[in-house]
Design a protein around this motif. Structure first.
Motif, PDB file in Angstrom:
ATOM      1  N   ALA A 581       0.835  -1.207   0.000  1.00  0.00           N
ATOM      2  CA  ALA A 581       0.000   0.000   0.000  1.00  0.00           C
ATOM      3  C   ALA A 581       0.866   1.251   0.000  1.00  0.00           C
ATOM      4  O   ALA A 581       0.576   2.229  -0.709  1.00  0.00           O
ATOM      5  N   ARG A 582       1.944   1.232   0.772  1.00  0.00           N
ATOM      6  CA  ARG A 582       2.777   2.423   0.923  1.00  0.00           C
ATOM      7  C   ARG A 582       3.614   2.712  -0.320  1.00  0.00           C
ATOM      8  O   ARG A 582       3.815   3.869  -0.684  1.00  0.00           O
ATOM      9  N   THR A 583       4.088   1.673  -0.986  1.00  0.00           N
ATOM     10  CA  THR A 583       5.007   1.876  -2.107  1.00  0.00           C
ATOM     11  C   THR A 583       4.306   1.946  -3.462  1.00  0.00           C
ATOM     12  O   THR A 583       4.818   2.589  -4.380  1.00  0.00           O
ATOM     13  N   LEU A 584       3.172   1.279  -3.599  1.00  0.00           N
ATOM     14  CA  LEU A 584       2.494   1.302  -4.891  1.00  0.00           C
ATOM     15  C   LEU A 584       1.676   2.574  -5.084  1.00  0.00           C
ATOM     16  O   LEU A 584       1.561   3.088  -6.198  1.00  0.00           O
ATOM     17  N   TRP A 585       1.099   3.094  -3.976  1.00  0.00           N
ATOM     18  CA  TRP A 585       0.256   4.296  -4.095  1.00  0.00           C
ATOM     19  C   TRP A 585       0.836   5.494  -3.356  1.00  0.00           C
ATOM     20  O   TRP A 585       0.153   6.504  -3.178  1.00  0.00           O
ATOM     21  N   LYS A 586       2.085   5.367  -2.915  1.00  0.00           N
ATOM     22  CA  LYS A 586       2.826   6.509  -2.362  1.00  0.00           C
ATOM     23  C   LYS A 586       2.034   7.264  -1.289  1.00  0.00           C
ATOM     24  O   LYS A 586       1.879   8.487  -1.329  1.00  0.00           O
ATOM     25  N   GLY A 587       1.515   6.538  -0.318  1.00  0.00           N
ATOM     26  CA  GLY A 587       0.839   7.174   0.811  1.00  0.00           C
ATOM     27  C   GLY A 587      -0.629   7.443   0.604  1.00  0.00           C
ATOM     28  O   GLY A 587      -1.322   7.849   1.544  1.00  0.00           O
ATOM     29  N   GLN A 588      -1.170   7.266  -0.598  1.00  0.00           N
ATOM     30  CA  GLN A 588      -2.594   7.477  -0.830  1.00  0.00           C
ATOM     31  C   GLN A 588      -3.379   6.255  -0.334  1.00  0.00           C
ATOM     32  O   GLN A 588      -2.843   5.167  -0.190  1.00  0.00           O
ATOM     33  N   ASP A 589      -4.650   6.461  -0.088  1.00  0.00           N
ATOM     34  CA  ASP A 589      -5.503   5.375   0.388  1.00  0.00           C
ATOM     35  C   ASP A 589      -5.678   4.342  -0.736  1.00  0.00           C
ATOM     36  O   ASP A 589      -6.207   4.671  -1.807  1.00  0.00           O
ATOM     37  N   PRO A 590      -5.263   3.079  -0.507  1.00  0.00           N
ATOM     38  CA  PRO A 590      -5.360   2.091  -1.581  1.00  0.00           C
ATOM     39  C   PRO A 590      -6.744   1.447  -1.697  1.00  0.00           C
ATOM     40  O   PRO A 590      -7.016   0.766  -2.694  1.00  0.00           O
ATOM     41  N   LEU A 591      -7.585   1.602  -0.671  1.00  0.00           N
ATOM     42  CA  LEU A 591      -8.882   0.924  -0.707  1.00  0.00           C
ATOM     43  C   LEU A 591      -9.696   1.416  -1.900  1.00  0.00           C
ATOM     44  O   LEU A 591      -9.815   2.621  -2.141  1.00  0.00           O
ATOM     45  N   GLY A 592     -10.235   0.474  -2.634  1.00  0.00           N
ATOM     46  CA  GLY A 592     -11.012   0.783  -3.821  1.00  0.00           C
ATOM     47  C   GLY A 592     -10.170   0.923  -5.074  1.00  0.00           C
ATOM     48  O   GLY A 592     -10.730   0.994  -6.184  1.00  0.00           O
ATOM     49  N   ARG A 606      -8.632  -5.954 -10.537  1.00  0.00           N
ATOM     50  CA  ARG A 606      -8.926  -6.505  -9.207  1.00  0.00           C
ATOM     51  C   ARG A 606      -8.900  -5.361  -8.190  1.00  0.00           C
ATOM     52  O   ARG A 606      -7.975  -4.561  -8.174  1.00  0.00           O
ATOM     53  N   THR A 607      -9.903  -5.320  -7.330  1.00  0.00           N
ATOM     54  CA  THR A 607     -10.099  -4.197  -6.413  1.00  0.00           C
ATOM     55  C   THR A 607      -9.499  -4.497  -5.041  1.00  0.00           C
ATOM     56  O   THR A 607      -9.708  -5.585  -4.477  1.00  0.00           O
ATOM     57  N   VAL A 608      -8.774  -3.529  -4.487  1.00  0.00           N
ATOM     58  CA  VAL A 608      -8.201  -3.668  -3.143  1.00  0.00           C
ATOM     59  C   VAL A 608      -9.294  -3.419  -2.118  1.00  0.00           C
ATOM     60  O   VAL A 608      -9.914  -2.347  -2.097  1.00  0.00           O
ATOM     61  N   VAL A 609      -9.529  -4.416  -1.238  1.00  0.00           N
ATOM     62  CA  VAL A 609     -10.585  -4.279  -0.221  1.00  0.00           C
ATOM     63  C   VAL A 609     -10.029  -4.266   1.194  1.00  0.00           C
ATOM     64  O   VAL A 609     -10.767  -4.011   2.149  1.00  0.00           O
ATOM     65  N   GLY A 610      -8.733  -4.539   1.369  1.00  0.00           N
ATOM     66  CA  GLY A 610      -8.169  -4.568   2.716  1.00  0.00           C
ATOM     67  C   GLY A 610      -6.658  -4.424   2.703  1.00  0.00           C
ATOM     68  O   GLY A 610      -6.004  -4.709   1.703  1.00  0.00           O
ATOM     69  N   VAL A 611      -6.117  -3.964   3.847  1.00  0.00           N
ATOM     70  CA  VAL A 611      -4.674  -3.834   4.045  1.00  0.00           C
ATOM     71  C   VAL A 611      -4.313  -4.516   5.356  1.00  0.00           C
ATOM     72  O   VAL A 611      -4.942  -4.258   6.399  1.00  0.00           O
ATOM     73  N   VAL A 612      -3.325  -5.410   5.318  1.00  0.00           N
ATOM     74  CA  VAL A 612      -2.871  -6.109   6.521  1.00  0.00           C
ATOM     75  C   VAL A 612      -1.418  -5.754   6.799  1.00  0.00           C
ATOM     76  O   VAL A 612      -0.709  -5.219   5.939  1.00  0.00           O
ATOM     77  N   ALA A 613      -0.979  -6.057   8.016  1.00  0.00           N
ATOM     78  CA  ALA A 613       0.418  -5.791   8.392  1.00  0.00           C
ATOM     79  C   ALA A 613       1.360  -6.649   7.545  1.00  0.00           C
ATOM     80  O   ALA A 613       0.982  -7.717   7.048  1.00  0.00           O
ATOM     81  N   ASP A 614       2.587  -6.183   7.384  1.00  0.00           N
ATOM     82  CA  ASP A 614       3.574  -6.896   6.569  1.00  0.00           C
ATOM     83  C   ASP A 614       3.946  -8.231   7.200  1.00  0.00           C
ATOM     84  O   ASP A 614       3.963  -8.382   8.428  1.00  0.00           O
ATOM     85  N   ILE A 615       4.252  -9.212   6.353  1.00  0.00           N
ATOM     86  CA  ILE A 615       4.727 -10.508   6.823  1.00  0.00           C
ATOM     87  C   ILE A 615       6.022 -10.848   6.080  1.00  0.00           C
ATOM     88  O   ILE A 615       6.335 -10.282   5.042  1.00  0.00           O
ATOM     89  N   ARG A 616       6.762 -11.784   6.633  1.00  0.00           N
ATOM     90  CA  ARG A 616       7.991 -12.285   6.023  1.00  0.00           C
ATOM     91  C   ARG A 616       7.755 -13.709   5.536  1.00  0.00           C
ATOM     92  O   ARG A 616       7.030 -14.478   6.179  1.00  0.00           O
TER      93      ARG A 616
END
Length: 815
Positions: A581-592, A606-616
């Motif tokens: 979310a942070r790198t693809l939309w540069k701080g903008q809200d990615p939802l929708g 494909r529509t973004v409906v949620g953002v989760v914490a980063d995983i490894r």
């Protein structure tokens, strides 16, 4: 036969000093044994990981695209066939591709079914071209090698079994050749059984021939083939790479749409397949060499101290006509006899250490990492140990021998038989103790940093709750599950049965389990200007069931979870990681926001409906952009299953297998491990390395303490008369304590100062060598410096206290 006399005399002298002999042999045994263990690992896992003839001529061949920064690319079938036809640098080129297959529990011959006594299992199978076995130099143990005639497009007729599958599943039945087995629901003949040493790719169960259609042979976009070649005699790797690049340039002109910019990279298969373990083993081999140097310094110090007592003996022998060379030879003979004792004991220590190290390697890693199964005590290790023994005897004995043989009869007699120590010998012993302290500190700091690195990996935040999770993998054969609705129905039935198991809290599935490889996808943003494919951002793609993210206990930051309503006919949706979310939309809200996985306009948005914490994906990797796609909207026939339980997840293993069997008895659960075990297996190399470093550090600590103790004890003994005079003239016992401890403190201080300087340099080297694992840690360095100083202080304090108890009257009569 003078050397026999020297040996007999050496044995007599050593029998008179059993304490000295025992300590020396023990020190050398630890040093030699440590090096035997590490040489066995170096030989088996780095130098000779494959038992193939002339394995140094085997090369892995990759494609590269310098313009896009891509390297290590596999080949398409069309490119491989052209390279095979045009290359003259290789005796043969062969292609390999993974083809997981499910083996049913029965085989037949002429219509007769024969039970194998085993349940259905998933096999690690590989498709290979007919040149495969000739490239590796393998001959069948039974039957014959597969050929092109053993396959038609879309149909495999015969396969070759690996030795371990033949043993494990078919009870080493020598009549297996010619029988048919059931793979993915189809009957396939057994052409042959390969020998045990032909284990490539690592962990292979069987080899099958390729079944290319004409369209697949002409395809130059689907890059999936790993290529191996055997260089012809007299051809270098550089020459072969130049030739393949010339061929690649011709293909680029012939097929500009797919091959423009493509080049090749030819890499030694040994170097390529052992890159990971080579780094750790090289570090440990250096540490073992430090341990051996410490042992040599320790024995040399003991020899110098012992030489003080034998000064009269050497003087008398010299006066009777013995030359200095004769005395040096005798003293070296004694040291070599000691070294032989240490070498024999070291070989026993090495054999025990090798077994211990191999037993610590997880079975999955042992089966799939090149060379680990070759770590054993063999003739090469014995020869190395013998050479190390001889070298140790010479290194630890030459300085004492040269010093002790340089005697003056008159000067020695003037000393009244006290065996006084000359300034040269005193300086030598001091220098050796300084060396021991420096080497010990370097080893301790290295061990501490390695342990800190391992703890850091184990404590890294994976972004998920890894506890109480049972995992396994499933593969559905195309012959039985040809349509996406069939696959979805299977997955839904399996999850319902798994959730019904007592103690199971939730269950889910994902395309790639943590710790395994990851799939990447292009991410084309809606509204973004057109870009070249090499400039389009990418992300990890995980295809998951709606229950998977809650099962992993991921943290939902914005929007909603995936749900069961996100079916194949509903709007395509995604959940993305915070980094995406942070790198693809540069701080903008990615939802929708909408994305698709290809510039192809036929690809759905494909529509973004949620953002989760980063995983490894593994403790070694930093979080990457990750996209979670609903399984119902992008169905795959292979996936991993995760089951969260309220207690020990292994207690649910039997029930999970039974649940899968109830859905389809022909589909096996394979690679069944807890998630914590997966992550632990991934870091086992660092764990074992840190344990060995700690063992080497512990040995170094003991040897350094023994060295300082021996020097201080002999110093007190030599200065007994001086100490008695001081006490008789009014010196306090505290003054004597300060005098003796001051001598020890100077040696320790100089040694630790040198050791700290070397440790800083070694730490910098290790940090770059084991990137991401070793980090500079001031407090760890300070702690181990303090530990060594404390041990050295205790070792010096004991002889110092002896000095304070000297009786002046006894000391004045001391000879």
């Amino acid at each position: 036969m003078n050397w026999l006399q020297d040996v007999r005399y050496a044995l007599r002298m050593l029998r008179k000093t059993p304490g000295f002999a025992s300590v020396s042999v023990l020190a050398l045994a630890l040093g030699i044994g440590a090096n035997s263990v590490m040489f066995s690992a170096l030989k088996g896992a780095v130098l000779e990981p494959f038992p193939f003839p002339q394995s140094g001529r085997l090369m892995n061949v990759y494609g590269t695209r310098p313009s896009s920064g891509s390297s290590g690319i596999s080949f398409s079938a069309g490119d491989y066939l052209d390279f095979r036809a045009q290359s003259r640098s290789f005796s043969a080129l062969t292609a390999v591709h993974g083809l997981p297959l499910n083996l049913s529990s029965s085989s037949s011959n002429g219509g007769r079914s024969t039970s194998t006594g085993s349940e259905a299992e998933r096999l690690e199978a590989y498709q290979v071209t007919p040149e495969f076995f000739s490239v590796l130099g393998g001959r069948p143990l039974l039957g014959r090698a597969i050929t092109e005639r053993d396959a038609d497009p879309g149909r495999i007729h015969a396969v070759d079994l690996s030795y371990r599958l033949w043993q494990r599943h078919f009870a080493a039945d020598r009549a297996i050749v010619g029988k048919t087995i059931i793979l993915d629901g189809q009957q396939v003949a057994v052409a042959g059984v390969m020998p045990e040493e032909l284990d490539y790719p690592m962990g292979v169960d069987l080899w099958a021939p390729f079944t290319w259609t004409a369209a697949e042979q002409a395809n130059r976009q689907n890059h999936y083939l790993d290529v191996i070649g055997r260089l012809k005699d007299g051809v270098t790797r550089e020459q072969a790479q130049a030739e393949l690049n010339t061929i690649a340039a011709g293909l680029a002109q012939q097929y500009p749409a797919t091959n423009t910019g493509m080049q090749t990279q030819v890499v030694s298969m040994i170097e390529d397949m052992t890159e990971g373990q080579r780094q750790f083993i090289s570090v440990l081999m250096g540490a073992a060499a430090f341990v051996l140097l410490l042992a040599c310094a320790n024995v040399a110090n003991l020899q110098l101290a012992r030489a003080t007592v034998r000064a009269r003996e050497m003087a008398v022998r010299s006066a009777l006509g013995a030359s200095r060379a004769r005395l040096v030879r005798q003293l070296l003979a004694e040291n070599i006899v000691l070294a032989i004792g240490g070498g024999v004991a070291g070989l026993l220590v090495g054999a025990w250490g090798i077994d211990l190290v191999v037993s610590q390697i997880p079975p999955f890693i042992l089966a799939h990492v090149a060379g680990l199964k070759n770590i054993k005590l063999d003739s090469a290790v014995v020869i190395f140990t013998a050479a190390a023994t001889l070298a140790t005897g010479l290194i630890s004995g030459i300085v004492p021998a040269l010093g002790s043989s340089k005697v003056s009869f008159n000067e020695t007699l003037k000393e009244g038989g006290r065996g006084a120590e000359g300034p040269g010998r005193h300086r030598s012993r001091t220098a050796l103790v300084v060396t021991e302290m420096a080497l010990a500190l370097v080893l301790l700091v290295g061990a501490g940093l390695m342990v800190q690195g391992f703890r850091g990996l184990m404590n890294v935040d994976m972004g998920m709750d890894t506890r109480n999770l049972l995992t396994f993998q499933v593969r559905l054969p195309e012959s039985q599950y040809a349509t996406k609705p069939q696959i979805r129905e299977f997955a839904e039935k399996l999850q319902n049965r798994l959730r019904a198991i007592p103690g199971v809290e939730s269950a889910g599935q994902m395309s790639n389990l943590p710790s395994l490889g990851v799939d990447s996808t292009y991410v084309v943003l809606e509204g973004a200007p057109p870009q070249r494919l090499s400039e389009v951002p990418n992300a990890r793609l995980q295809i998951v069931s709606p229950s998977l993210l809650p099962t992993l206990k991921l943290k939902l930051l914005r929007g909603r979870w995936l749900s069961d309503s996100d079916g194949p006919d509903s709007t395509p949706v995604l959940v993305i990681s915070e980094l995406a979310a942070r790198t693809l939309w540069k701080g903008q809200d990615p939802l929708g926001r909408r994305v698709r996985f290809s510039p192809d306009e036929k690809e759905p948005w494909r529509t973004v409906v949620g953002v989760v914490a980063d995983i490894r994906s593994s403790p070694f990797n930093n979080p990457r952009r990750t996209i979670f796609q609903p399984f119902a909207q992008m169905t795959r026939p292979s996936f991993g299953v995760l089951i969260r339980t309220g207690g020990d997840p292994l207690l649910a293993a039997t029930a999970a297998r039974q649940a899968l069997k109830e859905v389809d008895a022909t589909i096996p659960a394979f690679d069944l491990r807890t998630l914590e075990q997966r992550l632990s297996d991934n870091t086992s190399g660092v764990h074992i390395s840190s344990q060995l470093m700690m063992a080497f550090g512990g040995i170094a600590l003991v040897l350094a303490a023994a060295g300082i103790f021996a020097v201080m004890a002999y110093s007190v003994r030599q200065r007994t008369r001086e100490i008695g005079v001081r006490l008789a003239l009014g010196a306090q016992r505290a003054d004597v304590l300060r005098l003796v401890l001051g001598y020890g403190a100077r040696m320790v201080g100089v040694g630790m100062a040198i050791g700290l300087a070397i440790s800083l340099a070694v730490t910098k080297l290790l940090t770059s060598f084991l990137l991401g694992i070793i980090h500079f840690d001031f407090w760890a360095m300070a702690a181990f410096t303090a530990l060594l100083a404390a041990v050295a202080a205790v070792a010096a304090l004991i002889p110092a206290r002896w000095a304070t108890r000297v009786d002046p009257m006894v000391a004045l009569r001391y000879e």
